[in-house]
Write a protein that holds these residues in place. Sequence first.
Motif, PDB file in Angstrom:
ATOM      1  N   LEU A  43      42.056  23.408   1.299  1.00  0.00           N
ATOM      2  CA  LEU A  43      41.001  23.155   2.171  1.00  0.00           C
ATOM      3  C   LEU A  43      41.536  22.703   3.466  1.00  0.00           C
ATOM      4  CD1 LEU A  43      38.500  20.843   0.103  1.00  0.00           C
ATOM      5  CD2 LEU A  43      38.318  23.253   0.587  1.00  0.00           C
ATOM      6  N   VAL A  44      41.037  23.255   4.429  1.00  0.00           N
ATOM      7  CA  VAL A  44      41.195  22.946   5.775  1.00  0.00           C
ATOM      8  C   VAL A  44      40.377  22.091   6.281  1.00  0.00           C
ATOM      9  CG1 VAL A  44      41.457  23.743   8.210  1.00  0.00           C
ATOM     10  CG2 VAL A  44      42.360  25.029   6.323  1.00  0.00           C
ATOM     11  N   VAL A  45      40.831  21.018   7.017  1.00  0.00           N
ATOM     12  CA  VAL A  45      39.972  19.757   7.676  1.00  0.00           C
ATOM     13  C   VAL A  45      40.032  19.934   9.248  1.00  0.00           C
ATOM     14  CG1 VAL A  45      39.207  17.279   7.618  1.00  0.00           C
ATOM     15  CG2 VAL A  45      40.073  18.470   5.601  1.00  0.00           C
ATOM     16  N   ARG A  46      39.204  19.898   9.910  1.00  0.00           N
ATOM     17  CA  ARG A  46      39.219  20.097  11.452  1.00  0.00           C
ATOM     18  C   ARG A  46      38.287  19.291  11.877  1.00  0.00           C
ATOM     19  NH1 ARG A  46      41.639  24.954  12.792  1.00  0.00           N
ATOM     20  NH2 ARG A  46      41.085  24.366  14.923  1.00  0.00           N
ATOM     21  N   SER A  47      38.489  18.739  13.225  1.00  0.00           N
ATOM     22  CA  SER A  47      37.505  17.765  13.967  1.00  0.00           C
ATOM     23  C   SER A  47      36.542  19.011  14.516  1.00  0.00           C
ATOM     24  CB  SER A  47      38.125  17.293  14.809  1.00  0.00           C
ATOM     25  OG  SER A  47      38.871  16.074  14.576  1.00  0.00           O
ATOM     26  N   LEU A  48      35.303  18.395  15.115  1.00  0.00           N
ATOM     27  CA  LEU A  48      34.341  19.461  15.505  1.00  0.00           C
ATOM     28  C   LEU A  48      34.373  19.077  17.153  1.00  0.00           C
ATOM     29  CD1 LEU A  48      31.262  18.632  13.419  1.00  0.00           C
ATOM     30  CD2 LEU A  48      32.787  20.797  13.344  1.00  0.00           C
ATOM     31  N   SER A  49      34.021  20.330  17.799  1.00  0.00           N
ATOM     32  CA  SER A  49      34.143  19.864  19.228  1.00  0.00           C
ATOM     33  C   SER A  49      32.630  20.372  19.935  1.00  0.00           C
ATOM     34  CB  SER A  49      35.052  20.972  19.702  1.00  0.00           C
ATOM     35  OG  SER A  49      35.238  20.649  21.427  1.00  0.00           O
ATOM     36  N   PRO A  50      32.040  19.616  20.469  1.00  0.00           N
ATOM     37  CA  PRO A  50      32.217  18.202  20.918  1.00  0.00           C
ATOM     38  C   PRO A  50      32.172  17.360  19.638  1.00  0.00           C
ATOM     39  CG  PRO A  50      30.004  18.413  21.334  1.00  0.00           C
ATOM     40  CD  PRO A  50      30.485  19.654  20.782  1.00  0.00           C
ATOM     41  N   ARG A  51      32.928  16.240  19.325  1.00  0.00           N
ATOM     42  CA  ARG A  51      32.932  15.459  18.240  1.00  0.00           C
ATOM     43  C   ARG A  51      31.592  14.876  17.671  1.00  0.00           C
ATOM     44  NH1 ARG A  51      38.290  13.583  16.674  1.00  0.00           N
ATOM     45  NH2 ARG A  51      39.994  14.444  17.972  1.00  0.00           N
ATOM     46  N   LEU A  52      31.443  14.599  16.605  1.00  0.00           N
ATOM     47  CA  LEU A  52      30.096  14.185  16.108  1.00  0.00           C
ATOM     48  C   LEU A  52      30.300  13.075  15.132  1.00  0.00           C
ATOM     49  CD1 LEU A  52      27.195  14.768  15.626  1.00  0.00           C
ATOM     50  CD2 LEU A  52      27.670  16.427  13.699  1.00  0.00           C
ATOM     51  N   TYR A  53      29.533  12.085  15.362  1.00  0.00           N
ATOM     52  CA  TYR A  53      29.567  10.652  14.287  1.00  0.00           C
ATOM     53  C   TYR A  53      28.056  10.431  13.815  1.00  0.00           C
ATOM     54  CZ  TYR A  53      34.253  10.069  17.051  1.00  0.00           C
ATOM     55  OH  TYR A  53      35.357  10.202  17.375  1.00  0.00           O
ATOM     56  N   ARG A  54      28.404   9.609  12.975  1.00  0.00           N
ATOM     57  CA  ARG A  54      27.117   9.012  12.382  1.00  0.00           C
ATOM     58  C   ARG A  54      27.589   7.343  12.206  1.00  0.00           C
ATOM     59  NH1 ARG A  54      26.369   9.244   5.688  1.00  0.00           N
ATOM     60  NH2 ARG A  54      28.604   8.971   5.107  1.00  0.00           N
ATOM     61  N   ARG A  55      26.625   6.531  12.312  1.00  0.00           N
ATOM     62  CA  ARG A  55      26.839   5.133  12.553  1.00  0.00           C
ATOM     63  C   ARG A  55      26.142   4.675  11.155  1.00  0.00           C
ATOM     64  NH1 ARG A  55      26.957   1.021  17.573  1.00  0.00           N
ATOM     65  NH2 ARG A  55      29.222   2.194  17.511  1.00  0.00           N
ATOM     66  N   LEU A  56      26.936   4.105  10.499  1.00  0.00           N
ATOM     67  CA  LEU A  56      26.324   3.339   9.231  1.00  0.00           C
ATOM     68  C   LEU A  56      26.125   1.870   9.645  1.00  0.00           C
ATOM     69  CD1 LEU A  56      27.565   5.866   7.963  1.00  0.00           C
ATOM     70  CD2 LEU A  56      27.904   4.435   5.681  1.00  0.00           C
ATOM     71  N   ALA A  57      24.807   1.207   9.021  1.00  0.00           N
ATOM     72  CA  ALA A  57      24.735  -0.162   9.290  1.00  0.00           C
ATOM     73  C   ALA A  57      23.993  -0.953   7.855  1.00  0.00           C
ATOM     74  CB  ALA A  57      23.345  -0.058  10.213  1.00  0.00           C
ATOM     75  N   VAL A  58      24.341  -2.065   7.920  1.00  0.00           N
ATOM     76  CA  VAL A  58      23.676  -2.869   6.714  1.00  0.00           C
ATOM     77  C   VAL A  58      22.344  -3.404   7.291  1.00  0.00           C
ATOM     78  CG1 VAL A  58      24.069  -5.024   5.536  1.00  0.00           C
ATOM     79  CG2 VAL A  58      26.309  -3.775   6.405  1.00  0.00           C
ATOM     80  N   VAL A  59      21.384  -3.189   6.367  1.00  0.00           N
ATOM     81  CA  VAL A  59      20.038  -3.789   6.613  1.00  0.00           C
ATOM     82  C   VAL A  59      19.614  -4.590   5.522  1.00  0.00           C
ATOM     83  CG1 VAL A  59      17.791  -2.519   6.967  1.00  0.00           C
ATOM     84  CG2 VAL A  59      19.428  -1.357   7.616  1.00  0.00           C
ATOM     85  N   ILE A  60      18.906  -5.687   6.100  1.00  0.00           N
ATOM     86  CA  ILE A  60      18.565  -6.915   5.102  1.00  0.00           C
ATOM     87  C   ILE A  60      17.131  -7.535   5.816  1.00  0.00           C
ATOM     88  CG2 ILE A  60      19.948  -8.577   6.102  1.00  0.00           C
ATOM     89  CD1 ILE A  60      20.211  -9.694   3.095  1.00  0.00           C
TER      90      ILE A  60
END
Length: 303
Positions: free
Chosen positions: A255-272
């Motif tokens: 497998l080849v693993v590469r960053s995306l351009s533009p970079r892409l993120y998701r933000r995880l959060a704790v919910v209570i």
Amino acid sequence: MKNPNLDYLQTFMVVIERGSFSAAAERLQLSQPAVSLQVRQLERSLNATLIERVGRRARPTAAGVALLGHARQINGAVASAMEAVAHHTTGTAGRVRLGTGATACIFLLPPILKELRAALPSLEITVTTGNTAEIARAVEDNTIDIGLVTLPVSGRSFEVTPVLDDEFVLIAPRDMALPARITPAVLSTRPMVLFEPGGNTRRTADEWLARGGVSPKPLMSLGSVEAIKEMVRAGLGCAILPGMAVSARPKQRDLVVRSLSPRLYRRLAVVIRRDKRLDLGLRKTLAALKAIATEQNGKKGGR
């Protein structure tokens, strides 16, 4: 003025939080007349009007606002007292019901839960997987204690703590020709295997492609990270995956693993829920999940 009944105090808090007596009755699994009676009895014991109706909503009076601030402290003190007694009588740390996505469940939670079990052997932990909307709804309905979800998530009854920025990456078969920059335009010419529609992970990938003028037409859509990786490994196409699904395991030669351009993120959060009573097990679990943010910041600082 008499000392308030703790159950009535809790009912008052839920009415304010939910904005109506009927919604509070549903949340508390009581009849609406029972909820109204408990609030009236609380008002009678304190000799003060605590709630007023503004349109269709129930809002606290000035006295209600004053009580609300103390009520949360009272709830915390009662929970601490119950925890202290339980520690001496049962020796149990309680039960924690945790909800999260399948990817975080597989690649993020195992070491955290291992440490929790080592610290609290008697803690009962159950984990439910689902998409963000499902987990948030379960937290609101109190069928799950804590959610580890992808932002955005909304709910006026929630305490939301961001803990992790997870970068999306491209995985591809090693024999797939790829340019230096992996843009949406590049992927428009390659066969793609994506997450099934409905969750934040697929929505995030679709929006990234759309910003590049690409309308995704995947070769196939699957609901499992591991299944997607196997399809890519078999040479059927490339895929956009959360980085934790790749970096948490040793790199695969096929497998080849590469960053995306533009970079892409998701933000995880704790919910209570804000009104959640935190016993020993729940407090330790919450602290362990929030510590993910400290660990990530430490890694960034060490770069």
